[in-house]
Write a protein that holds these residues in place. Structure first.
Motif, PDB file in Angstrom:
ATOM      1  N   GLY A  72     -16.158  22.281 -43.629  1.00  0.00           N
ATOM      2  CA  GLY A  72     -16.420  22.868 -42.306  1.00  0.00           C
ATOM      3  C   GLY A  72     -17.885  23.270 -42.178  1.00  0.00           C
ATOM      4  N   TYR A  73     -18.413  23.890 -43.225  1.00  0.00           N
ATOM      5  CA  TYR A  73     -19.844  24.259 -43.245  1.00  0.00           C
ATOM      6  C   TYR A  73     -20.716  23.004 -43.138  1.00  0.00           C
ATOM      7  CZ  TYR A  73     -24.076  24.429 -46.132  1.00  0.00           C
ATOM      8  OH  TYR A  73     -25.327  24.209 -46.630  1.00  0.00           O
ATOM      9  N   THR A  74     -20.356  21.978 -43.946  1.00  0.00           N
ATOM     10  CA  THR A  74     -21.129  20.726 -43.967  1.00  0.00           C
ATOM     11  C   THR A  74     -21.215  20.099 -42.573  1.00  0.00           C
ATOM     12  OG1 THR A  74     -20.382  20.300 -46.208  1.00  0.00           O
ATOM     13  CG2 THR A  74     -21.165  18.411 -45.002  1.00  0.00           C
ATOM     14  N   LEU A 139     -21.823  25.669 -55.267  1.00  0.00           N
ATOM     15  CA  LEU A 139     -23.245  25.856 -54.946  1.00  0.00           C
ATOM     16  C   LEU A 139     -23.947  24.498 -54.897  1.00  0.00           C
ATOM     17  CD1 LEU A 139     -24.073  28.947 -57.197  1.00  0.00           C
ATOM     18  CD2 LEU A 139     -24.003  28.913 -54.706  1.00  0.00           C
ATOM     19  N   PHE A 140     -23.625  23.647 -55.872  1.00  0.00           N
ATOM     20  CA  PHE A 140     -24.223  22.318 -55.909  1.00  0.00           C
ATOM     21  C   PHE A 140     -23.819  21.520 -54.661  1.00  0.00           C
ATOM     22  CE2 PHE A 140     -23.960  17.813 -57.351  1.00  0.00           C
ATOM     23  CZ  PHE A 140     -25.317  17.608 -57.521  1.00  0.00           C
ATOM     24  N   GLY A 141     -22.521  21.556 -54.339  1.00  0.00           N
ATOM     25  CA  GLY A 141     -22.015  20.816 -53.161  1.00  0.00           C
ATOM     26  C   GLY A 141     -22.663  21.301 -51.876  1.00  0.00           C
ATOM     27  N   SER A 142     -22.821  22.618 -51.741  1.00  0.00           N
ATOM     28  CA  SER A 142     -23.413  23.106 -50.485  1.00  0.00           C
ATOM     29  C   SER A 142     -24.905  22.777 -50.412  1.00  0.00           C
ATOM     30  CB  SER A 142     -23.140  24.593 -50.247  1.00  0.00           C
ATOM     31  OG  SER A 142     -23.066  25.317 -51.421  1.00  0.00           O
ATOM     32  N   TYR A 143     -25.552  22.673 -51.586  1.00  0.00           N
ATOM     33  CA  TYR A 143     -26.960  22.253 -51.599  1.00  0.00           C
ATOM     34  C   TYR A 143     -27.074  20.774 -51.158  1.00  0.00           C
ATOM     35  CZ  TYR A 143     -31.431  20.668 -53.441  1.00  0.00           C
ATOM     36  OH  TYR A 143     -32.674  20.093 -53.559  1.00  0.00           O
ATOM     37  N   ILE A 144     -26.180  19.926 -51.702  1.00  0.00           N
ATOM     38  CA  ILE A 144     -26.201  18.503 -51.304  1.00  0.00           C
ATOM     39  C   ILE A 144     -25.940  18.380 -49.795  1.00  0.00           C
ATOM     40  CG2 ILE A 144     -25.073  16.234 -51.601  1.00  0.00           C
ATOM     41  CD1 ILE A 144     -26.626  16.948 -54.051  1.00  0.00           C
ATOM     42  N   TYR A 146     -26.672  20.504 -47.550  1.00  0.00           N
ATOM     43  CA  TYR A 146     -27.865  20.952 -46.833  1.00  0.00           C
ATOM     44  C   TYR A 146     -28.917  19.840 -46.815  1.00  0.00           C
ATOM     45  CZ  TYR A 146     -31.916  23.625 -45.434  1.00  0.00           C
ATOM     46  OH  TYR A 146     -33.034  24.043 -44.759  1.00  0.00           O
ATOM     47  N   ILE A 147     -29.221  19.272 -47.982  1.00  0.00           N
ATOM     48  CA  ILE A 147     -30.299  18.264 -48.002  1.00  0.00           C
ATOM     49  C   ILE A 147     -29.854  16.960 -47.344  1.00  0.00           C
ATOM     50  CG2 ILE A 147     -31.526  19.253 -49.980  1.00  0.00           C
ATOM     51  CD1 ILE A 147     -30.361  16.975 -51.688  1.00  0.00           C
ATOM     52  N   TYR A 148     -28.542  16.771 -47.194  1.00  0.00           N
ATOM     53  CA  TYR A 148     -28.056  15.579 -46.479  1.00  0.00           C
ATOM     54  C   TYR A 148     -28.444  15.648 -45.003  1.00  0.00           C
ATOM     55  CZ  TYR A 148     -24.771  12.211 -44.462  1.00  0.00           C
ATOM     56  OH  TYR A 148     -24.216  11.156 -43.772  1.00  0.00           O
ATOM     57  N   SER A 149     -28.349  16.859 -44.423  1.00  0.00           N
ATOM     58  CA  SER A 149     -28.551  16.990 -42.973  1.00  0.00           C
ATOM     59  C   SER A 149     -29.911  17.551 -42.580  1.00  0.00           C
ATOM     60  CB  SER A 149     -27.477  17.919 -42.378  1.00  0.00           C
ATOM     61  OG  SER A 149     -26.198  17.383 -42.568  1.00  0.00           O
ATOM     62  N   ALA A 150     -30.471  18.422 -43.436  1.00  0.00           N
ATOM     63  CA  ALA A 150     -31.645  19.196 -43.002  1.00  0.00           C
ATOM     64  C   ALA A 150     -32.957  18.575 -43.480  1.00  0.00           C
ATOM     65  CB  ALA A 150     -31.541  20.628 -43.537  1.00  0.00           C
ATOM     66  N   PRO A 151     -34.014  18.696 -42.664  1.00  0.00           N
ATOM     67  CA  PRO A 151     -35.330  18.271 -43.131  1.00  0.00           C
ATOM     68  C   PRO A 151     -35.833  19.238 -44.195  1.00  0.00           C
ATOM     69  CG  PRO A 151     -35.446  19.217 -40.916  1.00  0.00           C
ATOM     70  CD  PRO A 151     -34.002  19.229 -41.325  1.00  0.00           C
ATOM     71  N   PRO A 152     -36.744  18.924 -45.079  1.00  0.00           N
ATOM     72  CA  PRO A 152     -37.482  17.664 -45.065  1.00  0.00           C
ATOM     73  C   PRO A 152     -36.767  16.484 -45.743  1.00  0.00           C
ATOM     74  CG  PRO A 152     -38.301  19.042 -46.838  1.00  0.00           C
ATOM     75  CD  PRO A 152     -37.233  19.840 -46.138  1.00  0.00           C
ATOM     76  N   LEU A 153     -35.730  16.744 -46.577  1.00  0.00           N
ATOM     77  CA  LEU A 153     -35.147  15.609 -47.300  1.00  0.00           C
ATOM     78  C   LEU A 153     -34.259  14.744 -46.404  1.00  0.00           C
ATOM     79  CD1 LEU A 153     -34.371  17.132 -50.813  1.00  0.00           C
ATOM     80  CD2 LEU A 153     -36.309  15.753 -50.111  1.00  0.00           C
ATOM     81  N   LYS A 154     -33.438  15.383 -45.610  1.00  0.00           N
ATOM     82  CA  LYS A 154     -32.546  14.694 -44.659  1.00  0.00           C
ATOM     83  C   LYS A 154     -32.057  13.333 -45.196  1.00  0.00           C
ATOM     84  CE  LYS A 154     -32.169  14.389 -39.611  1.00  0.00           C
ATOM     85  NZ  LYS A 154     -31.287  15.467 -39.248  1.00  0.00           N
ATOM     86  N   LEU A 155     -31.233  13.397 -46.243  1.00  0.00           N
ATOM     87  CA  LEU A 155     -30.806  12.166 -46.914  1.00  0.00           C
ATOM     88  C   LEU A 155     -30.105  11.192 -45.979  1.00  0.00           C
ATOM     89  CD1 LEU A 155     -29.411  13.472 -50.330  1.00  0.00           C
ATOM     90  CD2 LEU A 155     -31.656  12.536 -49.825  1.00  0.00           C
ATOM     91  N   LYS A 156     -29.445  11.729 -44.933  1.00  0.00           N
ATOM     92  CA  LYS A 156     -28.695  10.831 -44.043  1.00  0.00           C
ATOM     93  C   LYS A 156     -29.612   9.842 -43.334  1.00  0.00           C
ATOM     94  CE  LYS A 156     -27.461  12.347 -39.937  1.00  0.00           C
ATOM     95  NZ  LYS A 156     -26.582  12.991 -38.984  1.00  0.00           N
ATOM     96  N   ALA A 157     -30.912  10.180 -43.278  1.00  0.00           N
ATOM     97  CA  ALA A 157     -31.855   9.258 -42.640  1.00  0.00           C
ATOM     98  C   ALA A 157     -32.440   8.285 -43.653  1.00  0.00           C
ATOM     99  CB  ALA A 157     -32.966  10.045 -41.964  1.00  0.00           C
ATOM    100  N   GLU A 158     -31.963   8.381 -44.899  1.00  0.00           N
ATOM    101  CA  GLU A 158     -32.525   7.547 -45.966  1.00  0.00           C
ATOM    102  C   GLU A 158     -31.615   6.375 -46.310  1.00  0.00           C
ATOM    103  OE1 GLU A 158     -35.514   7.976 -47.633  1.00  0.00           O
ATOM    104  OE2 GLU A 158     -35.975   9.546 -46.192  1.00  0.00           O
ATOM    105  N   GLY A 159     -30.842   5.956 -45.316  1.00  0.00           N
ATOM    106  CA  GLY A 159     -30.008   4.766 -45.509  1.00  0.00           C
ATOM    107  C   GLY A 159     -29.007   4.905 -46.629  1.00  0.00           C
TER     108      GLY A 159
END
Ligand SMILES: C/C(=C\COP(=O)(O)OP(=O)(O)O)CCC[C@H](C)CCC[C@H](C)CCCC(C)C
Length: 317
Positions: A72-74, A139-144, A146-159
Motif C-alpha cells: 500500500g505504501y509502495t 526496511l530494505f523493501g521500503s527502501y527499494i 522508494y528508489i523505484y519511484s522517487a528521484p534521483p534514482l527512479k528505477l522505474k524510468a531505467e527500463g
C-alpha cells in the motif's frame, strides 16, 4: 463492476468522493495478492509451518505487513511521484484530479510505512528472533520501493533495471519474510529465489510492450525499446521459461523428483500460452497472456516452496 475496480485500484474505475475509498484505491489492493502469496510460499519453504492458532496469527500479520501496509505504501508513493506525468496521461487518478489533498497523501504514506515497520517489529518479537530479520527485510523493501519511484534514482524510468527491481521484490522479499517468520532464512534458498526473480523480470517486461511508443519518445530504455519487439519478445519468454526449467532441474538434483515433475507440468501450459497469445502479438495479447499463464507460474512458486520445505524436513533441519 466500476465500483469494485475503484476499490481494487484497477484502471477504468468509477469516480468517488469518499476519501476512505480513495485512500484504499491509492493502495491498489489488487497488487497485494502476489506479496501475500509470496508469504505463503515462504511459510511453505520453511518446512516448519503447522496449522495452529499461533502460526495462523503470525502468517496473517506477515501478510498484513507485506500487502496492505508495505505494498500500500509502495503504490501510494508511486502515485505521488507520478502525479505530474499522470496529470497529463491519466488526469482522472486520485492525486492529479485533486480528489485527495497533498497532506492527506503524505499522511497516508507515513502511516502505511510506519505501520509496516511496526508489524515487522512485532513479528520479530513474536518469533523471538535474536536479529530482527523481518524488520531488516521490511526496511530494505521500503527502501527499494522508494528508489523505484522517487528521484534521483527512479528505477522505474531505467527500463529493465526497474523491471528487475519490481520482479525480484515481488517474488523474493515476501518469500524471505514468510520463511524468516517460520524458520531459518539460508543463503541457498535466497539464491534460489533471487534466481526465480528472473522469471519475475520477464513477467514485468510483458507489460512494457504496450507502452513501447511512449517509452521510446521519453527515452526510456525498456527491453522492447532497446532490442525491438521481435528480439524482446523472445528474450521475455526465455527469461520466464529458462529460469523455471532451471529451478525444476535443481529440485530434481536435490532429490525432490515429485515436486520437480509438478513444476515441469506447470511450465508447459505457460509455453503453450506464449505460442498461442504472446509471441504472435505481444502488444495486443499481453493481458490475455498474463491472465492465462500467470496462475501456472504462481502455482509453480508454491510448488517450489513446498519442495524446499520437504527437502529441509528430509534433511532434519
Ligand atoms: C509501484 C509498483 C509498480 C507500479 O509501476 P508503474 O508506475 O510502472 O505502474 P503504474 O503507472 O500503473 O502505477 C511496484 C514497485 C515494487 C517495488 C520496486 C518493490 C516493492 C517492495 C515490497 C512492497 C516490500 C515488501 C517487503 C516485505 C515483504 C518484507
Amino acid at each position: 463492476m466500476d465500483a469494485s475496480k475503484q476499490l481494487l485500484g484497477f484502471k477504468g474505475a468509477a469516480e468517488t468522493d469518499d476519501v476512505w475509498k480513495i485512500r484504499v484505491q491509492l493502495t491498489k489492493p489488487g497488487t497485494w495478492v502476489p506479496l501475500i502469496w509470496g508469504v505463503m510460499c515462504g511459510a511453505a519453504a520453511s518446512g516448519h509451518y503447522e496449522w495452529n492458532l499461533d502460526n495462523v496469527g503470525k502468517a496473517l500479520l506477515c501478510m498484513t505487513m507485506s500487502g496492505p501496509f508495505l505494498t500500500g505504501y509502495t503504490q501510494t508513493i508511486n502515485d505521488w511521484y507520478d502525479r505530474e506525468i499522470d496529470a497529463i496521461n491519466e488526469p482522472y487518478r486520485p492525486i492529479p484530479s485533486g480528489l485527495i489533498s497533498e497532506n492527506e497523501v503524505k499522511a497516508q504514506i507515513a502511516v502505511l510505512l510506519v505501520g509496516g515497520w511496526l508489524c515487522a517489529l512485532q513479528l520479530d518479537r513474536w518469533c523471538e528472533h535474536d536479529f530482527p530479520i523481518v524488520l531488516a527485510l521490511s526496511l530494505f523493501g521500503s527502501y527499494i520501493s522508494y528508489i523505484y519511484s522517487a528521484p534521483p534514482l527512479k528505477l522505474k524510468a531505467e527500463g529493465w533495471k526497474g523491471c528487475y527491481a519490481l520482479g525480484s521484490s515481488y517474488i523474493a522479499l515476501p518469500w524471505w519474510a514468510g520463511m524468516a517468520t517460520f524458520g531459518q532464512l539460508t543463503p541457498d534458498v535466497m539464491f534460489l529465489t533471487v534466481l526465480y526473480s528472473i522469471a519475475g523480470l520477464g513477467i514485468a517486461i510483458v507489460n512494457d510492450f504496450k507502452s513501447i511508443e511512449g517509452d521510446r519518445e521519453l527515452g526510456l530504455q525498456s527491453l522492447p525499446v532497446a532490442f525491438g519487439i521481435e528480439k524482446a519478445k523472445w528474450i521475455t519468454v526465455s527469461t520466464i521459461d529458462i529460469t523455471q526449467l532451471f529451478v525444476a532441474c535443481y529440485l530434481r538434483a536435490i532429490g525432490e523428483e515429485t515436486y520437480s515433475n509438478v513444476l515441469f507440468c506447470l511450465i508447459f501450459p505457460q509455453i503453450f500460452f506464449q505460442f498461442k497469445f504472446f509471441l504472435p502479438d505481444p502488444i495486443k495479447n499481453d493481458v490475455k497472456y498474463q491472465a492465462s499463464a500467470q496462475p501456472f507460474l504462481v502455482f509453480g512458486l508454491l510448488t517450489t516452496g513446498l519442495a524446499w520445505g520437504h527437502h529441509i524436513n528430509a534433511l532434519g533441519m
